[in-house]
Motif scaffolding. Structure first.
Motif, PDB file in Angstrom:
ATOM      1  N   MET A 270       0.789  -1.133  -0.233  1.00  0.00           N
ATOM      2  CA  MET A 270       0.011  -0.163  -0.067  1.00  0.00           C
ATOM      3  C   MET A 270       0.824   1.070  -0.010  1.00  0.00           C
ATOM      4  O   MET A 270       1.751   1.355   0.976  1.00  0.00           O
ATOM      5  CB  MET A 270      -0.801   0.048   1.405  1.00  0.00           C
ATOM      6  N   ALA A 271       0.442   1.928  -0.940  1.00  0.00           N
ATOM      7  CA  ALA A 271       1.493   3.303  -0.961  1.00  0.00           C
ATOM      8  C   ALA A 271       1.177   4.263   0.054  1.00  0.00           C
ATOM      9  O   ALA A 271       0.129   4.401   0.695  1.00  0.00           O
ATOM     10  CB  ALA A 271       1.146   4.161  -2.402  1.00  0.00           C
ATOM     11  N   ILE A 272       2.188   5.011   0.539  1.00  0.00           N
ATOM     12  CA  ILE A 272       2.185   5.984   1.603  1.00  0.00           C
ATOM     13  C   ILE A 272       1.358   7.268   0.831  1.00  0.00           C
ATOM     14  O   ILE A 272       1.889   7.648  -0.250  1.00  0.00           O
ATOM     15  CB  ILE A 272       3.460   6.372   2.192  1.00  0.00           C
ATOM     16  N   CYS A 273       0.287   7.818   1.621  1.00  0.00           N
ATOM     17  CA  CYS A 273      -0.550   9.021   1.025  1.00  0.00           C
ATOM     18  C   CYS A 273      -0.543   9.926   2.121  1.00  0.00           C
ATOM     19  O   CYS A 273      -0.404   9.575   3.158  1.00  0.00           O
ATOM     20  CB  CYS A 273      -1.616   8.455   0.562  1.00  0.00           C
ATOM     21  N   ALA A 274      -0.919  11.098   1.857  1.00  0.00           N
ATOM     22  CA  ALA A 274      -1.379  12.250   2.857  1.00  0.00           C
ATOM     23  C   ALA A 274      -2.572  12.787   2.455  1.00  0.00           C
ATOM     24  O   ALA A 274      -2.525  13.666   1.539  1.00  0.00           O
ATOM     25  CB  ALA A 274      -0.198  13.252   2.741  1.00  0.00           C
ATOM     26  N   PRO A 275      -3.539  12.571   3.378  1.00  0.00           N
ATOM     27  CA  PRO A 275      -5.026  13.252   3.218  1.00  0.00           C
ATOM     28  C   PRO A 275      -4.905  14.930   3.255  1.00  0.00           C
ATOM     29  O   PRO A 275      -5.782  15.409   2.768  1.00  0.00           O
ATOM     30  CB  PRO A 275      -6.116  12.647   4.060  1.00  0.00           C
ATOM     31  N   ASP A 276      -3.803  15.248   4.242  1.00  0.00           N
ATOM     32  CA  ASP A 276      -3.758  16.539   4.490  1.00  0.00           C
ATOM     33  C   ASP A 276      -2.145  16.700   4.841  1.00  0.00           C
ATOM     34  O   ASP A 276      -1.392  15.844   4.657  1.00  0.00           O
ATOM     35  CB  ASP A 276      -4.531  17.035   5.445  1.00  0.00           C
ATOM     36  N   GLY A 277      -1.643  18.101   5.227  1.00  0.00           N
ATOM     37  CA  GLY A 277      -0.541  18.416   5.486  1.00  0.00           C
ATOM     38  C   GLY A 277       0.124  17.823   6.664  1.00  0.00           C
ATOM     39  O   GLY A 277       1.059  18.165   6.982  1.00  0.00           O
ATOM     40  N   TYR A 278      -0.841  17.204   7.536  1.00  0.00           N
ATOM     41  CA  TYR A 278      -0.272  17.028   8.885  1.00  0.00           C
ATOM     42  C   TYR A 278      -0.547  15.354   9.068  1.00  0.00           C
ATOM     43  O   TYR A 278      -0.470  14.890  10.033  1.00  0.00           O
ATOM     44  CB  TYR A 278      -1.000  17.646  10.015  1.00  0.00           C
ATOM     45  N   THR A 279      -1.200  14.616   7.985  1.00  0.00           N
ATOM     46  CA  THR A 279      -1.446  13.580   8.322  1.00  0.00           C
ATOM     47  C   THR A 279      -0.793  12.651   7.377  1.00  0.00           C
ATOM     48  O   THR A 279      -0.719  12.806   6.105  1.00  0.00           O
ATOM     49  CB  THR A 279      -3.022  13.267   8.273  1.00  0.00           C
ATOM     50  N   LEU A 280      -0.574  11.190   7.756  1.00  0.00           N
ATOM     51  CA  LEU A 280       0.194  10.381   6.707  1.00  0.00           C
ATOM     52  C   LEU A 280      -0.904   9.209   6.895  1.00  0.00           C
ATOM     53  O   LEU A 280      -1.104   8.724   7.810  1.00  0.00           O
ATOM     54  CB  LEU A 280       1.387   9.950   6.668  1.00  0.00           C
ATOM     55  N   ARG A 281      -0.968   8.241   5.793  1.00  0.00           N
ATOM     56  CA  ARG A 281      -1.551   6.912   5.796  1.00  0.00           C
ATOM     57  C   ARG A 281      -0.810   5.798   5.318  1.00  0.00           C
ATOM     58  O   ARG A 281      -0.437   6.237   4.112  1.00  0.00           O
ATOM     59  CB  ARG A 281      -3.031   7.105   5.289  1.00  0.00           C
ATOM     60  N   ALA A 282      -0.571   5.024   5.791  1.00  0.00           N
ATOM     61  CA  ALA A 282       0.113   3.752   5.393  1.00  0.00           C
ATOM     62  C   ALA A 282      -0.015   2.569   6.382  1.00  0.00           C
ATOM     63  O   ALA A 282      -0.560   2.704   7.236  1.00  0.00           O
ATOM     64  CB  ALA A 282       1.841   4.060   5.381  1.00  0.00           C
ATOM     65  N   ASP A 283       0.627   1.508   5.554  1.00  0.00           N
ATOM     66  CA  ASP A 283       0.155   0.192   6.328  1.00  0.00           C
ATOM     67  C   ASP A 283       1.415   0.026   7.194  1.00  0.00           C
ATOM     68  O   ASP A 283       2.459  -0.661   6.709  1.00  0.00           O
ATOM     69  CB  ASP A 283       0.238  -0.977   5.158  1.00  0.00           C
ATOM     70  N   VAL A 284       1.541   0.555   8.293  1.00  0.00           N
ATOM     71  CA  VAL A 284       2.762   0.750   9.219  1.00  0.00           C
ATOM     72  C   VAL A 284       3.517  -0.658   9.567  1.00  0.00           C
ATOM     73  O   VAL A 284       4.258  -1.071   9.761  1.00  0.00           O
ATOM     74  CB  VAL A 284       2.225   1.628  10.317  1.00  0.00           C
ATOM     75  N   ASP A 285       2.313  -1.511  10.062  1.00  0.00           N
ATOM     76  CA  ASP A 285       2.613  -2.759  10.585  1.00  0.00           C
ATOM     77  C   ASP A 285       2.496  -3.900   9.402  1.00  0.00           C
ATOM     78  O   ASP A 285       2.749  -5.168  10.107  1.00  0.00           O
ATOM     79  CB  ASP A 285       1.777  -3.174  11.915  1.00  0.00           C
TER      80      ASP A 285
END
Length: 206
Positions: free
Chosen positions: A1-16
């Motif tokens: 899953m690609a790392i993405c940013a819904p806004d300038g202060y948040t990241l979403r990624a499959d960390v684990d």
């Protein structure tokens, strides 16, 4: 899953690496893990091991600072973490117990099976640390805001090198203790999330 940013202060990624998107607050360093019908929160302080905490326990003013970014460009978020002692007035304290990278995938306590050293030129207090891919080349750059003494804070830059991250001696900014720049909301450097609704921190009731 690609790392993405819904806004300038948040990241979403499959960390684990469990197949679910997790959410990272880039300003606080909190990770909201999704799965199993409930939400688990990981904090940067959790990344310190028992012996690392013990080494700093007899010193006053020890603080943990961390930033999440893909430093080695493998598609997983990594964690750069520092554990150092606050200044005594204008005098910098040189007690940096931890300066290391935890390479992803990360466990829910933010530990990792692969770590690397953050090579530093000074062991003074780290006020803040950020991870940005402002030039969109893949690997993130580390920004370290570190005490220079007499109330001065320098901004230093680091990149993946020699199995860890090497921070340059060249100062990329000089600030006071309370006036170094706020996080640029457009500077995380990751693409926008295609479907923000599918990866939010909301979870089903347990």
């Amino acid at each position: 899953m690609a790392i993405c940013a819904p806004d300038g202060y948040t990241l979403r990624a499959d960390v684990d690496a469990d197949g679910r998107l997790d959410e990272i607050n880039a300003s606080t360093g909190s990770v909201f893990f999704r799965g199993d019908g409930h939400r688990t929160v990981g904090e940067v302080d959790d990344a310190l091991g028992f012996w690392q905490m013990l080494r700093g326990s007899w010193r006053e003013g020890m603080k943990t600072r961390g930033a999440f970014g893909d430093f080695d460009g493998d598609g997983y978020l990594d964690l750069a973490v520092f554990y150092s002692q606050e200044n005594n007035g204008d005098t910098p304290m040189h007690n940096m117990v931890v300066h290391e990278v935890h390479y992803g995938p990360l466990a829910r306590d933010l530990s990792s099976g692969r770590t690397g050293t953050i090579h530093m030129w000074s062991s003074s207090f780290v006020y803040e640390v950020r991870a940005l891919d402002a030039n969109h080349d893949g690997p993130a750059e580390l920004q370290v805001f570190q005490s220079k003494g007499d109330g001065a804070v320098v901004r230093l830059a680091g990149r993946q090198d020699r199995g860890g991250v090497s921070v340059s001696r060249e100062e990329t900014g000089l600030y006071g203790e309370s006036d170094f720049p706020s996080l640029d909301p457009d500077a995380l450097g990751y693409g926008a999330c295609a479907d923000r609704r599918s990866a939010g921190p909301e979870v089903e009731p347990a």
